[in-house]
Design a protein around this motif. Structure first.
Motif, PDB file in Angstrom:
ATOM      1  N   SER A 171      49.852  61.271  49.454  1.00 55.81           N
ATOM      2  CA  SER A 171      48.881  60.874  50.470  1.00 55.81           C
ATOM      3  C   SER A 171      48.677  59.366  50.486  1.00 55.81           C
ATOM      4  O   SER A 171      48.225  58.813  51.471  1.00 55.81           O
ATOM      5  N   LEU A 172      49.005  58.706  49.392  1.00 53.76           N
ATOM      6  CA  LEU A 172      48.866  57.246  49.363  1.00 53.76           C
ATOM      7  C   LEU A 172      50.081  56.548  49.975  1.00 53.76           C
ATOM      8  O   LEU A 172      49.989  55.417  50.421  1.00 53.76           O
ATOM      9  N   ALA A 173      51.209  57.272  49.970  1.00 51.36           N
ATOM     10  CA  ALA A 173      52.483  56.633  50.301  1.00 51.36           C
ATOM     11  C   ALA A 173      52.426  55.831  51.590  1.00 51.36           C
ATOM     12  O   ALA A 173      52.745  54.644  51.612  1.00 51.36           O
ATOM     13  N   THR A 174      52.001  56.464  52.686  1.00 51.39           N
ATOM     14  CA  THR A 174      52.021  55.782  53.980  1.00 51.39           C
ATOM     15  C   THR A 174      50.877  54.795  54.158  1.00 51.39           C
ATOM     16  O   THR A 174      51.121  53.638  54.473  1.00 51.39           O
ATOM     17  N   PRO A 175      49.615  55.229  53.976  1.00 54.80           N
ATOM     18  CA  PRO A 175      48.538  54.285  54.264  1.00 54.80           C
ATOM     19  C   PRO A 175      48.593  53.035  53.404  1.00 54.80           C
ATOM     20  O   PRO A 175      48.300  51.948  53.901  1.00 54.80           O
ATOM     21  N   ALA A 176      48.990  53.174  52.151  1.00 56.87           N
ATOM     22  CA  ALA A 176      49.032  51.985  51.294  1.00 56.87           C
ATOM     23  C   ALA A 176      49.995  50.957  51.869  1.00 56.87           C
ATOM     24  O   ALA A 176      49.652  49.779  51.996  1.00 56.87           O
ATOM     25  N   ALA A 177      51.184  51.419  52.263  1.00 57.17           N
ATOM     26  CA  ALA A 177      52.175  50.477  52.793  1.00 57.17           C
ATOM     27  C   ALA A 177      51.726  49.902  54.133  1.00 57.17           C
ATOM     28  O   ALA A 177      51.810  48.697  54.368  1.00 57.17           O
ATOM     29  N   MET A 178      51.222  50.760  55.012  1.00 57.40           N
ATOM     30  CA  MET A 178      50.813  50.304  56.352  1.00 57.40           C
ATOM     31  C   MET A 178      49.672  49.297  56.262  1.00 57.40           C
ATOM     32  O   MET A 178      49.678  48.263  56.927  1.00 57.40           O
ATOM     33  N   LEU A 179      48.677  49.639  55.432  1.00 52.78           N
ATOM     34  CA  LEU A 179      47.520  48.751  55.330  1.00 52.78           C
ATOM     35  C   LEU A 179      47.899  47.431  54.678  1.00 52.78           C
ATOM     36  O   LEU A 179      47.415  46.378  55.081  1.00 52.78           O
ATOM     37  N   ALA A 180      48.768  47.499  53.690  1.00 54.87           N
ATOM     38  CA  ALA A 180      49.193  46.256  53.038  1.00 54.87           C
ATOM     39  C   ALA A 180      49.863  45.349  54.064  1.00 54.87           C
ATOM     40  O   ALA A 180      49.582  44.161  54.134  1.00 54.87           O
ATOM     41  N   SER A 181      50.727  45.938  54.897  1.00 56.61           N
ATOM     42  CA  SER A 181      51.407  45.138  55.914  1.00 56.61           C
ATOM     43  C   SER A 181      50.437  44.621  56.960  1.00 56.61           C
ATOM     44  O   SER A 181      50.493  43.465  57.355  1.00 56.61           O
ATOM     45  N   ALA A 224      51.146  65.672  32.176  1.00 54.19           N
ATOM     46  CA  ALA A 224      51.032  65.882  33.619  1.00 54.19           C
ATOM     47  C   ALA A 224      50.168  64.793  34.241  1.00 54.19           C
ATOM     48  O   ALA A 224      50.499  64.223  35.288  1.00 54.19           O
ATOM     49  N   GLY A 225      49.048  64.484  33.574  1.00 57.91           N
ATOM     50  CA  GLY A 225      48.145  63.446  34.066  1.00 57.91           C
ATOM     51  C   GLY A 225      48.828  62.097  34.101  1.00 57.91           C
ATOM     52  O   GLY A 225      48.727  61.331  35.067  1.00 57.91           O
ATOM     53  N   LEU A 226      49.572  61.806  33.040  1.00 53.21           N
ATOM     54  CA  LEU A 226      50.275  60.524  32.960  1.00 53.21           C
ATOM     55  C   LEU A 226      51.310  60.415  34.079  1.00 53.21           C
ATOM     56  O   LEU A 226      51.426  59.381  34.745  1.00 53.21           O
ATOM     57  N   GLY A 227      52.042  61.520  34.286  1.00 50.31           N
ATOM     58  CA  GLY A 227      53.062  61.525  35.342  1.00 50.31           C
ATOM     59  C   GLY A 227      52.448  61.296  36.704  1.00 50.31           C
ATOM     60  O   GLY A 227      52.922  60.483  37.503  1.00 50.31           O
ATOM     61  N   MET A 228      51.341  62.016  36.953  1.00 49.53           N
ATOM     62  CA  MET A 228      50.648  61.882  38.237  1.00 49.53           C
ATOM     63  C   MET A 228      50.214  60.436  38.458  1.00 49.53           C
ATOM     64  O   MET A 228      50.424  59.845  39.514  1.00 49.53           O
ATOM     65  N   ALA A 229      49.605  59.876  37.402  1.00 45.09           N
ATOM     66  CA  ALA A 229      49.084  58.519  37.520  1.00 45.09           C
ATOM     67  C   ALA A 229      50.216  57.522  37.730  1.00 45.09           C
ATOM     68  O   ALA A 229      50.124  56.619  38.567  1.00 45.09           O
ATOM     69  N   THR A 230      51.309  57.705  36.969  1.00 47.20           N
ATOM     70  CA  THR A 230      52.425  56.768  37.093  1.00 47.20           C
ATOM     71  C   THR A 230      52.994  56.813  38.506  1.00 47.20           C
ATOM     72  O   THR A 230      53.285  55.769  39.096  1.00 47.20           O
ATOM     73  N   SER A 231      53.137  58.024  39.048  1.00 48.46           N
ATOM     74  CA  SER A 231      53.723  58.098  40.382  1.00 48.46           C
ATOM     75  C   SER A 231      52.820  57.442  41.415  1.00 48.46           C
ATOM     76  O   SER A 231      53.288  56.737  42.297  1.00 48.46           O
ATOM     77  N   SER A 232      51.499  57.643  41.287  1.00 54.58           N
ATOM     78  CA  SER A 232      50.571  57.004  42.229  1.00 54.58           C
ATOM     79  C   SER A 232      50.630  55.489  42.109  1.00 54.58           C
ATOM     80  O   SER A 232      50.652  54.767  43.105  1.00 54.58           O
ATOM     81  N   LEU A 233      50.645  55.009  40.874  1.00 54.57           N
ATOM     82  CA  LEU A 233      50.669  53.567  40.668  1.00 54.57           C
ATOM     83  C   LEU A 233      51.961  52.959  41.210  1.00 54.57           C
ATOM     84  O   LEU A 233      51.944  51.890  41.808  1.00 54.57           O
ATOM     85  N   LEU A 234      53.069  53.672  40.987  1.00 54.62           N
ATOM     86  CA  LEU A 234      54.342  53.173  41.502  1.00 54.62           C
ATOM     87  C   LEU A 234      54.282  53.014  43.015  1.00 54.62           C
ATOM     88  O   LEU A 234      54.732  52.019  43.578  1.00 54.62           O
ATOM     89  N   VAL A 235      53.695  54.029  43.658  1.00 58.56           N
ATOM     90  CA  VAL A 235      53.581  53.997  45.115  1.00 58.56           C
ATOM     91  C   VAL A 235      52.741  52.803  45.560  1.00 58.56           C
ATOM     92  O   VAL A 235      53.098  52.058  46.469  1.00 58.56           O
ATOM     93  N   LEU A 236      51.619  52.594  44.882  1.00 59.61           N
ATOM     94  CA  LEU A 236      50.732  51.487  45.260  1.00 59.61           C
ATOM     95  C   LEU A 236      51.379  50.130  44.989  1.00 59.61           C
ATOM     96  O   LEU A 236      51.317  49.219  45.809  1.00 59.61           O
ATOM     97  N   LEU A 237      52.011  50.016  43.824  1.00 55.64           N
ATOM     98  CA  LEU A 237      52.647  48.740  43.499  1.00 55.64           C
ATOM     99  C   LEU A 237      53.780  48.449  44.472  1.00 55.64           C
ATOM    100  O   LEU A 237      53.971  47.314  44.902  1.00 55.64           O
ATOM    101  N   ASN A 238      54.507  49.497  44.833  1.00 63.90           N
ATOM    102  CA  ASN A 238      55.575  49.341  45.805  1.00 63.90           C
ATOM    103  C   ASN A 238      55.008  48.821  47.127  1.00 63.90           C
ATOM    104  O   ASN A 238      55.568  47.929  47.762  1.00 63.90           O
TER     105      ASN A 238
END
Lengths: 45, 764
Positions: free
Chosen positions: B418-428, B733-747
């Protein structure tokens, strides 16, 4: 290791004291303008 | 201005001294009833030294309790005592030291956003800080062997962890829990439902294990996983709030502009201060230099220039002679004027612009709508997988059954998705806003990334406003220098761009603009006429203007955009031509666009010869002149029938149907009235080079959205089977979830770095 029975509750209480400090910092806006305040001292006349 | 307003000796801010007025930009200090906190916007405060001066000066006034000035946001926060000082006094003081102030009228909206961001940060800080402490107590249980620690010590650590987890559960996690509750009440499945189920199940299991060990729930606690999970979820939310506020910041800068109080001419002819909200159509207002026009209207007395850069992208001051229209939100620069109000509030161009920007920030792009559509079945799938995990393990190990289900719920947490699109769009969008590009529809980012053909619908987009003048011809028997003097003198007092260009040209050629001239007259759409003393002493009527005005019957063929004649009766004294000058970066920009596989075309309503000339200068193969709106529409439709995605670039004004037909559109060039521009994006300023990096940045944005979606999908696909099989402990599981979210945001944050100079590297 008996001292741990005193230290652990103390540490937990300390956490809440520190959180209180952070609460004050956030509510007074200490984290809202991170760039400007640093350069302020250099430019003061 | 002949008549000076009567208020001049009095304090002009007296209108603010009514409580209802100052309440609009102030808040009551909760503990002291007569102490107020006011926020004002201060012009010219550009550095920390200025803010220091402001603070020093205002603080010395009796009754002012504290002052904080921030140069970054150009805002000053003043805490003052209403029993000792009135707002007009410190407003006057600000003005005296050279920093005219405006009350920040949308105070409540700003304060709401600040409060929201602070609260989110506070939730995050609580969760992270408690998580770190819980980790310390969890660490020994992972490392120590079973008989290293006394059982009562283990128990003490569990209790301590429980105490530290309570604030996380009861305070930090409440946004998720309450939203899950709200969506369940509406019989809907929101993203927060599986998340909350996981959090609550883990907490209940751990609490039982702490206070009643030995049941079927076992005696393992998961406080560490739980607090970590909540912390990382909150990091995602907080970044989201921050990104949103950053975009909203640009909007806020706009909304802050209008003044709160204005001077109105009363029926008795006196100037009275009224609140800007009470202005009516037909009112006569007095606007001093440095002030912002509060409404649309026209100049009734006086002569000034206005700064309309915020509304039109035109960075040069615009002349406002008697009768000219002024727009709300633009600044009065040179002298005081009287204006008659023609539009107020919602009807003004300024409001249209604010609405335009507001709608862009709330609209969801197509790719995000797709993610929302996928979410419902996905969430049901997650719940079914969790139930399956419980059933699968229940008979062998109930504790493991519950925790496997928790692991499923946690690992599938669709945060990343759910973060994938809005994070990128808003950043741009935020990056674009900083670079002077306004996005009307977020879809435009996606649309622009797909275009393969760019059609410029105006030569003005590629050429300078200033026109280049050449003296083509001058009458052989007249002194050339005298003719230039005549041109300089006649064009001296006109505001028409052509006259300005002529005046500049003549002065460059050592002309004097002080010849004796009689009966000077300017005819709109024609030219100017005046009478001069010719060198031989006779009186000579001279006309300067276009062919029709000057009575020239056959216009010479030329590649120039426009021809100007100087005549006296039947004699043609001189012929000048005006050509458009190609913008400095236009050629480089066009060749870069062509090099990246884009087809560039030019359709213009101007005459064919100058259009062809411009196209060949720029290396554009496909150019057509004398194009009417219907022709352009036809052309764009033809291109689309060939399967092309067409981007229109122009002033975005007069070609409504063409813009609607095109895949997407950009309005650019200075002087574009934004509010009427129908384009998807509006580029403020004049630099065509921005277009290149804009297109490449849109491509990059979509690339990053796709990377994010792919990553989130892969991660979930791999995690679920592992979690069902019980191979994935809750903490992992928590670590994986968090890492994937952070990766998306950092990207996504990579998009905040925008190189305006050209095509960005690493792009196809």
């Amino acid at each position: 290791m008996e001292i741990a029975f005193l230290l652990i509750p103390l540490a937990v209480m300390l956490v809440f004291v520190i959180l209180g400090g952070l609460w004050w910092a956030i509510q007074t806006g200490q984290f809202e303008d991170l760039e400007e305040e640093g350069s302020r001292i250099l430019e003061h006349d | 201005m002949s008549n000076t307003p009567s208020y001049s000796s009095a304090n002009p801010w007296q209108g603010l001294d009514i409580q209802s007025e100052w309440e609009r930009f102030s808040q009551r200090e909760t503990s002291l009833p007569h102490v107020w906190i006011s926020h004002v916007w201060v012009d010219h405060m550009n550095c920390a030294a200025c803010s220091g001066r402001i603070e020093h000066s205002i603080k010395s006034l009796p009754g002012v309790l504290s002052v904080h000035a921030s140069a970054a946001s150009k805002r000053v926060r003043v805490v003052w005592d209403a029993q000792k000082i009135s707002p007009s006094q410190w407003f006057a003081n600000l003005n005296e030291i050279g920093y005219p102030a405006l009350p920040v009228n949308e105070y409540s909206a700003i304060s709401d956003r600040t409060v929201q961001q602070r609260k989110m940060l506070w939730r995050l800080v609580v969760a992270v800080f408690c998580m770190m402490q819980v980790m310390m107590y969890a660490y020994p249980t992972y490392t120590a062997s079973s008989n290293d620690m006394a059982p009562d010590m283990v128990q003490l650590m569990k209790w301590a962890s429980w105490v530290l987890t309570l604030p996380v559960m009861l305070f930090s996690a409440t946004p998720f829990l309450s939203q899950a509750w709200a969506s369940l009440k509406q019989r809907q499945l929101g993203m927060d439902v599986p998340v909350s189920l996981g959090i609550v199940a883990a907490f209940v299991m751990s609490t039982l294990a702490t206070f009643a060990p030995g049941g079927w729930w076992g005696d393992v606690v998961y406080y560490d996983s739980l607090t970590m999970f909540v912390s990382f979820l909150l990091i995602g939310r907080w970044l989201d709030v921050k990104l949103r506020n950053r975009t909203a910041g640009a909007l806020e800068n706009m909304m802050r502009r209008l003044p709160n109080a204005v001077l109105k001419k009363s029926d008795a002819g006196e100037w009275v201060q009224i609140a800007a909200s009470n202005i009516n159509v037909g009112d006569v207002l007095y606007v001093r230099p440095g002030e912002v026009f509060a409404a649309d209207g026209k100049v009734l007395a006086g002569n000034t220039s206005a700064d309309e850069s915020m509304l039109t992208g035109e960075s040069d001051p615009v002349m406002k002679p008697l009768g000219a229209s002024v727009i709300a939100g633009s600044g009065n620069l040179t002298s005081a004027i009287e204006m008659q109000v023609e539009q107020v509030g919602e009807g003004t161009q300024y409001h249209a612009l604010v609405n335009l920007m507001a709608s862009a920030s709330t609209e969801k792009p197509g790719i995000a709508l797709l993610a929302d559509k996928v979410a419902q079945p996905f969430l049901w799938g997650v719940l079914l997988a969790a139930i399956y995990a419980v059933i699968y393990w229940w008979t062998t190990d109930p504790a493991k059954a519950i925790m496997s289900a928790v692991a499923v719920l946690v690992v599938t947490c669709p945060c990343a998705l759910s973060l994938a699109t809005p994070a990128a769009m808003l950043a741009s969008a935020g990056t674009f806003a900083k670079g002077g590009i306004l996005i009307r529809r977020l879809q435009a980012i996606q649309a622009i990334s797909e275009v393969d053909t760019i059609v410029f619908d105006k030569t003005g987009t590629l050429t300078e406003n200033l026109q280049q003048v050449t003296l083509e011809d001058s009458h052989a028997s007249w002194d050339r220098q005298w003719i230039l003097d005549v041109i300089a003198t006649m064009s001296r007092d006109s505001l028409h761009p052509v006259a300005k260009a002529l005046h500049g040209f003549a002065l460059q050629h050592d002309a004097q603009d002080q010849l004796v001239m009689q009966d000077w007259q300017e005819i709109v759409g024609g030219g100017m006429s005046a009478t001069f003393h010719a060198p031989n002493g006779t009186l000579l009527p001279v006309k300067l203007g276009n062919a029709e005005f000057c009575g020239v019957s056959c216009e010479a063929e030329s590649e120039a955009l426009r021809q100007v004649y100087v005549t006296s009766g039947e004699i043609m004294l001189a012929r000048l031509s005006l050509t458009e000058q190609v913008k400095p970066h236009a050629r480089a920009a066009i060749s870069q666009l062509i090099a990246h596989g884009l087809d560039i075309q030019l359709l213009s309503g101007d005459r064919i010869a100058p259009v062809k000339n411009l196209a060949s200068q720029l290396g554009i193969q496909n150019a057509a002149g004398l194009q009417k709106a219907e022709d352009k529409l036809q052309h764009v439709k033809l291109l689309q029938q060939q399967g092309r995605k067409v981007l229109m670039v122009g002033d975005g004004l007069n070609d409504g149907p063409v813009i609607a037909a095109a895949h997407t559109s950009i309005a650019m060039g200075s002087g574009v009235p934004l509010t009427q521009a129908q384009a998807d994006m509006v580029v403020l300023g004049n630099d065509i080079g921005v277009l290149v990096s804009l297109i490449s940045h849109c491509k990059k944005t979509i690339l990053i959205v796709k990377q994010n979606l792919l990553w989130a999908a892969l991660y979930n696909a791999a995690g679920v089977p592992l979690a069902i099989l019980g191979l994935l402990p809750a903490w992992l599981a928590g670590l994986g979830m968090a890492t994937s979210s952070l990766l998306v945001l950092l990207n996504a944050l990579r998009l905040t770095d925008w190189d305006k100079s050209g095509w960005q590297k690493g792009q196809a």
